[in-house]
Write a protein that holds these residues in place. Structure first.
Motif, PDB file in Angstrom:
ATOM      1  N   UNK A   1      43.103  35.753  44.886  1.00 43.82           N
ATOM      2  CA  UNK A   1      44.039  36.898  44.608  1.00 43.82           C
ATOM      3  C   UNK A   1      43.283  38.396  43.654  1.00 43.82           C
ATOM      4  N   UNK A   2      44.188  39.005  43.701  1.00 39.24           N
ATOM      5  CA  UNK A   2      44.022  40.258  42.776  1.00 39.24           C
ATOM      6  C   UNK A   2      42.781  40.849  43.602  1.00 39.24           C
ATOM      7  N   UNK A   3      42.991  40.490  44.700  1.00 36.35           N
ATOM      8  CA  UNK A   3      41.119  41.271  45.819  1.00 36.35           C
ATOM      9  C   UNK A   3      42.136  42.644  46.044  1.00 36.35           C
ATOM     10  N   UNK A   4      40.937  43.845  46.240  1.00 36.98           N
ATOM     11  CA  UNK A   4      40.949  45.217  46.187  1.00 36.98           C
ATOM     12  C   UNK A   4      40.497  45.079  47.806  1.00 36.98           C
ATOM     13  N   UNK A   5      40.792  46.430  47.926  1.00 38.45           N
ATOM     14  CA  UNK A   5      40.196  46.941  49.680  1.00 38.45           C
ATOM     15  C   UNK A   5      38.748  46.890  49.631  1.00 38.45           C
ATOM     16  N   UNK A   6      37.866  46.811  49.139  1.00 37.75           N
ATOM     17  CA  UNK A   6      36.944  46.688  48.952  1.00 37.75           C
ATOM     18  C   UNK A   6      36.196  45.099  49.112  1.00 37.75           C
ATOM     19  N   UNK A   7      36.898  44.601  47.948  1.00 40.29           N
ATOM     20  CA  UNK A   7      36.948  43.036  47.766  1.00 40.29           C
ATOM     21  C   UNK A   7      37.332  42.512  49.199  1.00 40.29           C
ATOM     22  N   UNK A   8      38.204  42.943  49.435  1.00 39.79           N
ATOM     23  CA  UNK A   8      39.285  42.199  51.083  1.00 39.79           C
ATOM     24  C   UNK A   8      37.985  42.634  52.225  1.00 39.79           C
ATOM     25  N   UNK A   9      37.225  43.354  51.951  1.00 40.85           N
ATOM     26  CA  UNK A   9      36.312  43.726  53.063  1.00 40.85           C
ATOM     27  C   UNK A   9      35.258  43.416  53.161  1.00 40.85           C
ATOM     28  N   UNK A  10      34.654  42.876  52.490  1.00 39.44           N
ATOM     29  CA  UNK A  10      33.626  42.406  51.701  1.00 39.44           C
ATOM     30  C   UNK A  10      33.550  41.149  52.411  1.00 39.44           C
ATOM     31  N   UNK A  11      34.868  40.160  51.603  1.00 40.08           N
ATOM     32  CA  UNK A  11      35.159  38.956  51.607  1.00 40.08           C
ATOM     33  C   UNK A  11      35.383  38.414  53.289  1.00 40.08           C
TER      34      UNK A  11
ATOM     35  N   UNK B   1      40.756  36.794  42.231  1.00 40.48           N
ATOM     36  CA  UNK B   1      39.674  37.475  43.042  1.00 40.48           C
ATOM     37  C   UNK B   1      38.204  37.216  42.822  1.00 40.48           C
ATOM     38  N   UNK B   2      37.752  37.823  43.791  1.00 41.00           N
ATOM     39  CA  UNK B   2      36.192  37.464  44.069  1.00 41.00           C
ATOM     40  C   UNK B   2      35.063  37.572  43.340  1.00 41.00           C
ATOM     41  N   UNK B   3      36.144  38.379  42.562  1.00 42.58           N
ATOM     42  CA  UNK B   3      35.447  39.211  41.001  1.00 42.58           C
ATOM     43  C   UNK B   3      35.743  38.831  39.767  1.00 42.58           C
ATOM     44  N   UNK B   4      36.385  38.085  39.731  1.00 43.16           N
ATOM     45  CA  UNK B   4      37.660  37.334  38.168  1.00 43.16           C
ATOM     46  C   UNK B   4      36.839  36.248  38.322  1.00 43.16           C
ATOM     47  N   UNK B   5      36.428  35.064  39.567  1.00 43.73           N
ATOM     48  CA  UNK B   5      36.539  33.607  39.394  1.00 43.73           C
ATOM     49  C   UNK B   5      35.720  33.034  38.736  1.00 43.73           C
TER      50      UNK B   5
END
Length: 486
Positions: free
Chosen positions: A308-318, A284-288
């Protein structure tokens, strides 16, 4: 005395030399990654203010989202508000018919052999859902996939049965589609980038694109990273499934992952996997790890297509970042991983972030780790390293003493330093070991909740520009394009 061939001999050898040079050039060409130079198509801002790809190809793509009743209500809604607003045609397959936020979700298991549904243990959940819905379910969703992932979630065990039926159903749903894109509920596709990628490929060929995984002697595309099939590949594997349904069902009973079963079915039907890494990502964006390199391809240099492994906050941010990017770049120039880092991630890095775990998965310093070391090994540590776990400042200094260290995390009694740069996320625990397959931390140090006992992370800020320049130089030296097409 040196030997010099005669001029006549040189003339005789010249055609052979030229032929050898030509053959070497051909071999070199075909053994290098092939890159595309096709110009991107511009994006368009609709009346509602949403920026979407303008390519007519979007109407020839079906996006298939695979989910389950144990997660669908939690994970699907954010997609309806973000990327799916740009997707003309999508379908959602699950283990239960329902409607979520006005969108139909289809039970894809209803055509599975009734004997299997009545005897295979993983169908206990499915039969419960058919008779009682979610009423009485006494477990919660657990993230991850694979043997070390969501083994305690019955929904994950059931998931392996969805893959082959999903292929057949998707083909029936949009039989004229050129491309079929498959995602999980925590997969995020950069839709404009993905459409641009598909424009580079020949949809009349049997393509099976994915992020590679290898298990039980089978090479297959990781489901969570997203995978893509052209129509010819869909037709081949759908026919193979219908012709060998009993055999594949027995393999599914014994297997642990549906994406692996599908990969074998594709291979058996004559369709090889195309290694679409690094465009399709398992992190995901935070673990890459932003400097990650596999297959001699450094993600930094290439265009991104999925996380992958993206939560709702991360999806919205991206999603919001993508929208901003294309308003500023209406030509549709694809987002590379380095663009995402430099414009979205980099300004979030700080010398100190409290209540934040940046997943510094490298060397651990603690009383426990020191006790496990030999006395000679301890003596070889500097005094600062021996005391890295004593304070946040000592942890930082330990990282600073190591030339390639870029980040660290600390809780009282534990210091972790790392040469890999990750963003991480807000947390009350410190990750000591992260599983890419499971998409979660598998070893962590949990805080006590007492005053002063919380996770703190930091980056060596003066090293970040050099880190980015080092990666940029790699791209300039070794990379000639942003999409890998061979």
């Amino acid at each position: 005395m040196s030997f010099k061939p005669s001029r006549s001999r040189l003339r005789r050898w010249r055609p052979l030399l030229l032929l050898s040079i030509l053959l070497l050039a051909i071999l070199y060409y075909f053994h290098q990654p092939s890159f595309t130079f096709i110009e991107p198509q511009p994006v368009v801002e609709r009346d509602d203010g949403v920026v979407c790809p303008q390519s007519p190809l979007v109407n020839d793509v079906l996006l298939v989202i695979r989910t389950g009743a144990t997660e669908s209500q939690e994970k699907l809604p954010v997609h309806f508000k973000t990327v799916l607003t740009c997707v003309p045609d999508f379908v959602i397959y699950s283990d239960m018919d329902e409607i979520i936020d006005g969108n139909k979700v289809y039970d894809v298991l209803n055509e599975v052999n009734e004997t299997i549904k009545n005897t295979a243990p993983e169908f206990k959940l499915y039969n419960h859902l058919r008779s009682r819905g979610r009423e009485g379910l006494d477990y919660t969703t657990m993230f991850g996939s694979g043997p070390s992932g969501a083994v305690d979630n019955p929904g994950w065990k059931l998931d392996k049965w969805k893959f082959l039926p999903m292929i057949d159903r998707a083909l029936r749903h949009k039989p004229k589609a050129k491309w079929f894109v498959f995602a999980e509920a925590d997969t995020y596709f950069l839709w404009s980038n993905l459409v641009d990628y598909l424009r580079q490929l020949d949809h009349t060929k049997p393509y099976y694109l994915g992020k590679h995984m290898y298990a039980s002697g089978i090479l297959f595309a990781h489901g969570g990273s997203g995978f893509i099939l052209s129509k010819p590949a869909m037709e081949k594997v759908a026919k193979h499934w219908k012709d060998n349904k009993s055999e594949i069902e027995q393999a599914t009973l014994k297997g642990w992952a549906g994406d692996m079963i599908l990969g074998k079915a594709l291979k058996d039907s004559g369709v090889d996997m195309f290694w679409a890494y690094p465009h399709l990502q398992g992190d995901g964006l935070t673990s890459l790890d932003w400097g990650v390199e596999k297959l001699e391809r450094r993600a930094w240099c290439f265009a991104a297509a999925s996380f992958h492994h993206m939560n709702a906050e991360e999806i919205t941010t991206l999603w919001q970042f993508e929208q901003m990017w294309y308003r500023r770049n209406p030509s549709g120039a694809p987002l590379r991983f380095r663009d995402i880092f430099n414009n979205l991630v980099r300004h979030r890095l700080q010398a100190e972030r409290s209540g934040w775990d940046n997943m510094s998965i490298g060397t651990e310093y603690s009383e426990e780790s020191l006790e496990k070391m030999s006395q000679n090994a301890v003596d070889n540590l500097s005094l600062i390293e021996q005391n890295a776990h004593v304070s946040f400042e000592m942890c930082r200094t330990t990282c600073e003493q190591q030339p390639r260290c870029v980040q660290f995390s600390f809780i009282p009694g534990k210091c972790s330093v790392s040469e890999e740069l990750r963003l991480g996320r807000a947390s009350d625990s410190q990750c000591l070991e992260y599983s890419n397959a499971a998409g979660k931390c598998v070893k962590e140090a949990v805080t006590t909740g007492k005053e002063g006992d919380f996770v703190r992370s930091g980056w060596i800020m003066e090293r970040i520009p050099g880190y980015a320049q080092w990666l940029d130089a790699f791209c300039q030296d070794k990379v000639r394009g942003i999409w890998i097409t061979k």
